[in-house]
Scaffold this motif. Sequence first.
Motif, PDB file in Angstrom:
ATOM      1  N   THR A 300     -12.706 -12.174   3.125  1.00 13.15           N
ATOM      2  CA  THR A 300     -11.542 -13.003   3.429  1.00 13.15           C
ATOM      3  C   THR A 300     -10.432 -12.685   2.453  1.00 13.15           C
ATOM      4  O   THR A 300     -10.615 -12.739   1.239  1.00 13.15           O
ATOM      5  CB  THR A 300     -11.908 -14.491   3.322  1.00 13.15           C
ATOM      6  N   SER A 301      -9.278 -12.325   2.962  1.00  8.33           N
ATOM      7  CA  SER A 301      -8.163 -11.963   2.096  1.00  8.33           C
ATOM      8  C   SER A 301      -7.440 -13.210   1.626  1.00  8.33           C
ATOM      9  O   SER A 301      -6.994 -14.021   2.424  1.00  8.33           O
ATOM     10  CB  SER A 301      -7.192 -11.058   2.865  1.00  8.33           C
ATOM     11  N   PRO A 302      -7.303 -13.401   0.310  1.00  9.23           N
ATOM     12  CA  PRO A 302      -6.630 -14.583  -0.192  1.00  9.23           C
ATOM     13  C   PRO A 302      -5.117 -14.484  -0.100  1.00  9.23           C
ATOM     14  O   PRO A 302      -4.428 -15.467  -0.301  1.00  9.23           O
ATOM     15  CB  PRO A 302      -7.086 -14.631  -1.662  1.00  9.23           C
ATOM     16  N   VAL A 303      -4.582 -13.296   0.126  1.00  9.10           N
ATOM     17  CA  VAL A 303      -3.140 -13.110   0.150  1.00  9.10           C
ATOM     18  C   VAL A 303      -2.779 -12.375   1.419  1.00  9.10           C
ATOM     19  O   VAL A 303      -3.457 -11.426   1.813  1.00  9.10           O
ATOM     20  CB  VAL A 303      -2.655 -12.295  -1.075  1.00  9.10           C
ATOM     21  N   SER A 304      -1.775 -12.739   2.092  1.00 10.67           N
ATOM     22  CA  SER A 304      -1.313 -12.028   3.268  1.00 10.67           C
ATOM     23  C   SER A 304       0.089 -11.542   3.023  1.00 10.67           C
ATOM     24  O   SER A 304       0.796 -11.987   2.128  1.00 10.67           O
ATOM     25  CB  SER A 304      -1.356 -12.927   4.503  1.00 10.67           C
ATOM     26  N   ALA A 305       0.543 -10.612   3.831  1.00 12.10           N
ATOM     27  CA  ALA A 305       1.896 -10.083   3.695  1.00 12.10           C
ATOM     28  C   ALA A 305       2.436  -9.794   5.077  1.00 12.10           C
ATOM     29  O   ALA A 305       1.687  -9.511   6.009  1.00 12.10           O
ATOM     30  CB  ALA A 305       1.883  -8.791   2.868  1.00 12.10           C
ATOM     31  N   ALA A 421      -5.366  -6.430  -4.563  1.00  8.29           N
ATOM     32  CA  ALA A 421      -6.380  -6.217  -3.538  1.00  8.29           C
ATOM     33  C   ALA A 421      -6.220  -7.213  -2.402  1.00  8.29           C
ATOM     34  O   ALA A 421      -6.401  -6.874  -1.222  1.00  8.29           O
ATOM     35  CB  ALA A 421      -7.781  -6.322  -4.151  1.00  8.29           C
ATOM     36  N   GLY A 422      -5.853  -8.444  -2.739  1.00  5.62           N
ATOM     37  CA  GLY A 422      -5.636  -9.444  -1.701  1.00  5.62           C
ATOM     38  C   GLY A 422      -4.473  -9.078  -0.792  1.00  5.62           C
ATOM     39  O   GLY A 422      -4.556  -9.204   0.439  1.00  5.62           O
ATOM     40  N   MET A 423      -3.367  -8.633  -1.389  1.00  5.10           N
ATOM     41  CA  MET A 423      -2.221  -8.212  -0.576  1.00  5.10           C
ATOM     42  C   MET A 423      -2.581  -7.015   0.290  1.00  5.10           C
ATOM     43  O   MET A 423      -2.226  -6.947   1.481  1.00  5.10           O
ATOM     44  CB  MET A 423      -1.035  -7.877  -1.481  1.00  5.10           C
ATOM     45  N   TYR A 424      -3.291  -6.086  -0.284  1.00  7.30           N
ATOM     46  CA  TYR A 424      -3.718  -4.877   0.439  1.00  7.30           C
ATOM     47  C   TYR A 424      -4.592  -5.240   1.627  1.00  7.30           C
ATOM     48  O   TYR A 424      -4.379  -4.765   2.754  1.00  7.30           O
ATOM     49  CB  TYR A 424      -4.458  -3.983  -0.561  1.00  7.30           C
ATOM     50  N   ARG A 425      -5.556  -6.118   1.411  1.00  8.69           N
ATOM     51  CA  ARG A 425      -6.440  -6.509   2.506  1.00  8.69           C
ATOM     52  C   ARG A 425      -5.699  -7.310   3.556  1.00  8.69           C
ATOM     53  O   ARG A 425      -5.998  -7.224   4.754  1.00  8.69           O
ATOM     54  CB  ARG A 425      -7.634  -7.280   1.953  1.00  8.69           C
ATOM     55  N   GLY A 426      -4.709  -8.080   3.118  1.00 14.23           N
ATOM     56  CA  GLY A 426      -3.896  -8.798   4.090  1.00 14.23           C
ATOM     57  C   GLY A 426      -3.093  -7.855   4.965  1.00 14.23           C
ATOM     58  O   GLY A 426      -2.945  -8.067   6.169  1.00 14.23           O
ATOM     59  N   LEU A 427      -2.552  -6.805   4.365  1.00 13.41           N
ATOM     60  CA  LEU A 427      -1.784  -5.825   5.124  1.00 13.41           C
ATOM     61  C   LEU A 427      -2.648  -5.125   6.180  1.00 13.41           C
ATOM     62  O   LEU A 427      -2.186  -4.799   7.273  1.00 13.41           O
ATOM     63  CB  LEU A 427      -1.194  -4.763   4.184  1.00 13.41           C
ATOM     64  N   LEU A 428      -3.915  -4.874   5.819  1.00 13.88           N
ATOM     65  CA  LEU A 428      -4.777  -4.135   6.719  1.00 13.88           C
ATOM     66  C   LEU A 428      -5.487  -5.008   7.743  1.00 13.88           C
ATOM     67  O   LEU A 428      -6.178  -4.489   8.624  1.00 13.88           O
ATOM     68  CB  LEU A 428      -5.828  -3.341   5.922  1.00 13.88           C
ATOM     69  N   ALA A 429      -5.307  -6.326   7.646  1.00 11.57           N
ATOM     70  CA  ALA A 429      -5.965  -7.226   8.585  1.00 11.57           C
ATOM     71  C   ALA A 429      -5.533  -6.894  10.009  1.00 11.57           C
ATOM     72  O   ALA A 429      -4.339  -6.780  10.308  1.00 11.57           O
ATOM     73  CB  ALA A 429      -5.624  -8.677   8.246  1.00 11.57           C
ATOM     74  N   ASP A 430      -6.517  -6.710  10.881  1.00 16.25           N
ATOM     75  CA  ASP A 430      -6.288  -6.420  12.309  1.00 16.25           C
ATOM     76  C   ASP A 430      -5.584  -5.088  12.538  1.00 16.25           C
ATOM     77  O   ASP A 430      -5.052  -4.851  13.627  1.00 16.25           O
ATOM     78  CB  ASP A 430      -5.490  -7.552  12.969  1.00 16.25           C
ATOM     79  N   ARG A 431      -5.529  -4.247  11.537  1.00 17.90           N
ATOM     80  CA  ARG A 431      -4.964  -2.916  11.726  1.00 17.90           C
ATOM     81  C   ARG A 431      -6.081  -1.873  11.743  1.00 17.90           C
ATOM     82  O   ARG A 431      -7.127  -2.051  11.124  1.00 17.90           O
ATOM     83  CB  ARG A 431      -3.961  -2.579  10.608  1.00 17.90           C
ATOM     84  N   ARG A 432      -5.803  -0.773  12.431  1.00 16.09           N
ATOM     85  CA  ARG A 432      -6.773   0.329  12.484  1.00 16.09           C
ATOM     86  C   ARG A 432      -6.248   1.427  11.570  1.00 16.09           C
ATOM     87  O   ARG A 432      -5.373   2.217  11.931  1.00 16.09           O
ATOM     88  CB  ARG A 432      -6.930   0.834  13.907  1.00 16.09           C
TER      89      ARG A 432
END
Length: 470
Positions: A300-305, A421-432
């Motif tokens: 779970t990503s704590p940060v989104s962008a 890492a949180g921002m990075y994981r947020g960026l990649l959420a639902d992306r391929r």
Amino acid sequence: MPAVSAGVELRVLGPVEAVVGGELADLGPPLQRALFALLLCRVDRPVAVDTLVEELWSGKPPADPMASLLTYVSNLRRVLEPRRPPRAPATVLRTQAPGYVLDSRHAEVDIRRFDQLTRAGHEALDRGDPARAVREFEAALGLWRGPPYAEVRDARWAVAEITRLEQSRLSVIEGRFAALLERGAHSLVAAELEAHVREHPLREHGCELLALALYRAGRQAEALEILRTTRTRLAEDLGIDPGPALQRLERDILTQAPTLDWQPKPVIPTAAAVPPVARPGSSSVENNESVIAHEVPPVTSPVSASAPSPVPRQLPAHTPYFVGRTAELDQLSAVLEASAAGGGTVVITAIEGTAGIGKTALALHWAHQAAPRFPDGQLYVNLRGFDPANTPVDAADALRGFLEAFGISPERIPASVQAQAGMYRGLLADRRVLVVLDNARDADQVRPLLPASPRCLVVITSRNQLTGLI
């Protein structure tokens, strides 16, 4: 003469091992293993009993060394030929005056195979068949599992053979690079050779190949700098001048001699991935490259962008003249198909193996083939770094590079690795997105760089086994 029916493989290109009937054999206590290694070091040559006693006990044998020696020989024979009938003569570890001999006629020996493949590679290169040379050299390098004679590297009787094998391995690595240059893989060879030359700066042939690769890749100034640096090192460390080949290459680069230009061959075979046959979770070893797939639960990503407009395309340039490696390409393609099918997990594939066998080339060739399947971008980082000390790239630097590739301005990037890492994981959420982590040192270096989206695929190359990754 064919090998014994049980199937015996003797290995010293890494930890000393015997494989009998497909199973790793127990070679017993340290002195018994040392006896096996000593005989294998002189395979097909009888070793006198007096020599065995002297070397095994370093000139200080016990009161009755023959009793121990006979016991070790008897135990090894049972291990190597478990189906040998009682009183039948041994065929692998034979008695031969004035002592004992390991007979390669009844066993596969990795050093024998390595030497055969090495000769075949050099012969193919000499007759103008670089594609065959690459295959032979990579097969030779694939036999290596680590430092040769790993458990007995300090034994005086092993020093000369270890030195020979290590020098031969470096020659094979450089032969592979030379063959790839013949195939026109200038940029790829330059990238891989830089690490090789950093580790072995006094090997003139490696420096020569790197300078030629850089020149053909349009990096003339860097090619000349490599030659000048090598000249300085040779003078300071060895008190000698560069050999004729390096001196001639420097003159030719300065004059941009036409003889340095690469001319393509009429026929250039290429490798193509074939339909996948495996599922994530499977593993295999071919050419000493392990292609291991892991399924990692999403985090779970704590940060989104907010979604930035740029689509990162960070893969380095690759060569269209890549040859071979069909089995490994098949496995990577199988992992891709399985990851595309979903399942709520992030799929990670680790390509593990010793230095110089083309892990980066394999990963990049496949990544470029697979890039159209990742429309949201491809990320790449070389985690070994490029400074003279080979300082590993830390997670913070890698994450900053990824975030900037997505258009995040430096002032918006958090200071802590956890927040990055949180921002990075947020960026990649639902992306391929395809993420290639090259030359990873260990699992701790990699773990912060793993995405959260199960639509992403991570490919890692490493010289080490990445234990504890998940």
